[in-house]
Design a protein around this motif. Sequence first.
Motif, PDB file in Angstrom:
ATOM      1  N   LEU A 124       7.094 -32.255 -17.206  1.00 35.76           N
ATOM      2  CA  LEU A 124       6.126 -31.480 -16.431  1.00 35.76           C
ATOM      3  C   LEU A 124       5.100 -30.826 -17.351  1.00 35.76           C
ATOM      4  O   LEU A 124       3.897 -30.825 -17.060  1.00 35.76           O
ATOM      5  CB  LEU A 124       6.858 -30.424 -15.607  1.00 35.76           C
ATOM      6  CG  LEU A 124       6.032 -29.652 -14.610  1.00 35.76           C
ATOM      7  CD1 LEU A 124       5.455 -30.585 -13.559  1.00 35.76           C
ATOM      8  CD2 LEU A 124       6.879 -28.587 -13.950  1.00 35.76           C
ATOM      9  N   PHE A 125       5.543 -30.294 -18.481  1.00 34.40           N
ATOM     10  CA  PHE A 125       4.607 -29.685 -19.418  1.00 34.40           C
ATOM     11  C   PHE A 125       3.738 -30.733 -20.114  1.00 34.40           C
ATOM     12  O   PHE A 125       2.586 -30.464 -20.436  1.00 34.40           O
ATOM     13  CB  PHE A 125       5.343 -28.817 -20.446  1.00 34.40           C
ATOM     14  CG  PHE A 125       5.671 -27.454 -19.910  1.00 34.40           C
ATOM     15  CD1 PHE A 125       4.674 -26.529 -19.662  1.00 34.40           C
ATOM     16  CD2 PHE A 125       6.975 -27.099 -19.637  1.00 34.40           C
ATOM     17  CE1 PHE A 125       4.962 -25.271 -19.165  1.00 34.40           C
ATOM     18  CE2 PHE A 125       7.284 -25.850 -19.135  1.00 34.40           C
ATOM     19  CZ  PHE A 125       6.276 -24.931 -18.903  1.00 34.40           C
ATOM     20  N   ARG A 166       7.824 -39.932 -14.507  1.00 38.55           N
ATOM     21  CA  ARG A 166       9.038 -39.750 -15.314  1.00 38.55           C
ATOM     22  C   ARG A 166       9.821 -38.533 -14.829  1.00 38.55           C
ATOM     23  O   ARG A 166      11.042 -38.563 -14.735  1.00 38.55           O
ATOM     24  CB  ARG A 166       8.651 -39.579 -16.780  1.00 38.55           C
ATOM     25  CG  ARG A 166       9.818 -39.600 -17.718  1.00 38.55           C
ATOM     26  CD  ARG A 166       9.396 -39.429 -19.149  1.00 38.55           C
ATOM     27  NE  ARG A 166       8.509 -40.518 -19.561  1.00 38.55           N
ATOM     28  CZ  ARG A 166       7.696 -40.446 -20.606  1.00 38.55           C
ATOM     29  NH1 ARG A 166       7.656 -39.351 -21.327  1.00 38.55           N
ATOM     30  NH2 ARG A 166       6.929 -41.459 -20.927  1.00 38.55           N
ATOM     31  N   ARG A 167       9.096 -37.466 -14.480  1.00 40.75           N
ATOM     32  CA  ARG A 167       9.750 -36.265 -13.968  1.00 40.75           C
ATOM     33  C   ARG A 167      10.445 -36.557 -12.642  1.00 40.75           C
ATOM     34  O   ARG A 167      11.565 -36.103 -12.401  1.00 40.75           O
ATOM     35  CB  ARG A 167       8.720 -35.161 -13.771  1.00 40.75           C
ATOM     36  CG  ARG A 167       9.307 -33.867 -13.242  1.00 40.75           C
ATOM     37  CD  ARG A 167       8.224 -32.866 -12.963  1.00 40.75           C
ATOM     38  NE  ARG A 167       7.414 -33.275 -11.833  1.00 40.75           N
ATOM     39  CZ  ARG A 167       7.475 -32.712 -10.623  1.00 40.75           C
ATOM     40  NH1 ARG A 167       8.309 -31.735 -10.408  1.00 40.75           N
ATOM     41  NH2 ARG A 167       6.711 -33.135  -9.660  1.00 40.75           N
ATOM     42  N   LEU A 168       9.802 -37.332 -11.804  1.00 40.80           N
ATOM     43  CA  LEU A 168      10.392 -37.685 -10.514  1.00 40.80           C
ATOM     44  C   LEU A 168      11.657 -38.521 -10.691  1.00 40.80           C
ATOM     45  O   LEU A 168      12.667 -38.294 -10.012  1.00 40.80           O
ATOM     46  CB  LEU A 168       9.369 -38.449  -9.674  1.00 40.80           C
ATOM     47  CG  LEU A 168       9.813 -38.868  -8.299  1.00 40.80           C
ATOM     48  CD1 LEU A 168      10.006 -37.640  -7.427  1.00 40.80           C
ATOM     49  CD2 LEU A 168       8.809 -39.811  -7.696  1.00 40.80           C
ATOM     50  N   LEU A 181      17.748 -31.747 -16.969  1.00 36.11           N
ATOM     51  CA  LEU A 181      16.813 -30.757 -16.458  1.00 36.11           C
ATOM     52  C   LEU A 181      15.785 -30.352 -17.508  1.00 36.11           C
ATOM     53  O   LEU A 181      14.623 -30.097 -17.187  1.00 36.11           O
ATOM     54  CB  LEU A 181      17.564 -29.533 -15.939  1.00 36.11           C
ATOM     55  CG  LEU A 181      18.372 -29.768 -14.667  1.00 36.11           C
ATOM     56  CD1 LEU A 181      19.215 -28.542 -14.332  1.00 36.11           C
ATOM     57  CD2 LEU A 181      17.471 -30.126 -13.511  1.00 36.11           C
ATOM     58  N   ALA A 182      16.189 -30.314 -18.776  1.00 43.34           N
ATOM     59  CA  ALA A 182      15.238 -30.016 -19.846  1.00 43.34           C
ATOM     60  C   ALA A 182      14.203 -31.138 -19.970  1.00 43.34           C
ATOM     61  O   ALA A 182      13.015 -30.869 -20.215  1.00 43.34           O
ATOM     62  CB  ALA A 182      15.974 -29.814 -21.168  1.00 43.34           C
ATOM     63  N   VAL A 242      17.629 -38.749 -10.716  1.00 45.27           N
ATOM     64  CA  VAL A 242      18.880 -39.005 -11.443  1.00 45.27           C
ATOM     65  C   VAL A 242      19.783 -37.779 -11.405  1.00 45.27           C
ATOM     66  O   VAL A 242      21.003 -37.900 -11.209  1.00 45.27           O
ATOM     67  CB  VAL A 242      18.581 -39.436 -12.902  1.00 45.27           C
ATOM     68  CG1 VAL A 242      19.830 -39.411 -13.749  1.00 45.27           C
ATOM     69  CG2 VAL A 242      17.942 -40.806 -12.929  1.00 45.27           C
ATOM     70  N   VAL A 243      19.202 -36.584 -11.555  1.00 41.89           N
ATOM     71  CA  VAL A 243      20.004 -35.355 -11.499  1.00 41.89           C
ATOM     72  C   VAL A 243      20.639 -35.202 -10.125  1.00 41.89           C
ATOM     73  O   VAL A 243      21.836 -34.912 -10.005  1.00 41.89           O
ATOM     74  CB  VAL A 243      19.133 -34.123 -11.841  1.00 41.89           C
ATOM     75  CG1 VAL A 243      19.853 -32.827 -11.489  1.00 41.89           C
ATOM     76  CG2 VAL A 243      18.762 -34.126 -13.303  1.00 41.89           C
TER      77      VAL A 243
END
Length: 69
Positions: A18-19, A41-43, A11-12, A48-49
């Motif tokens: 995102l930042f 990459r965020r997606l 999650l981090a 994965v989470v």
Amino acid sequence: MWIKIILVTLLAIVVFSLFQALIVMLKNDEAAPKMSKFLGRRLIFSAVVILFLIILLLTGVITPHPRPY
């Protein structure tokens, strides 16, 4: 305990990506990497989470509360 560490780390990474996309968007530099790279990459890490949580639920490693109240 190790499951929580893995989830928090993933999650981090999602928030960090995102930042990174936000910084690229605000700079608007042609030489910088594309914003879609960081959003993609965020997606991927978000997927994965979710898959990790589903696998943990199906195997019984974590159990949800039966009722929320």
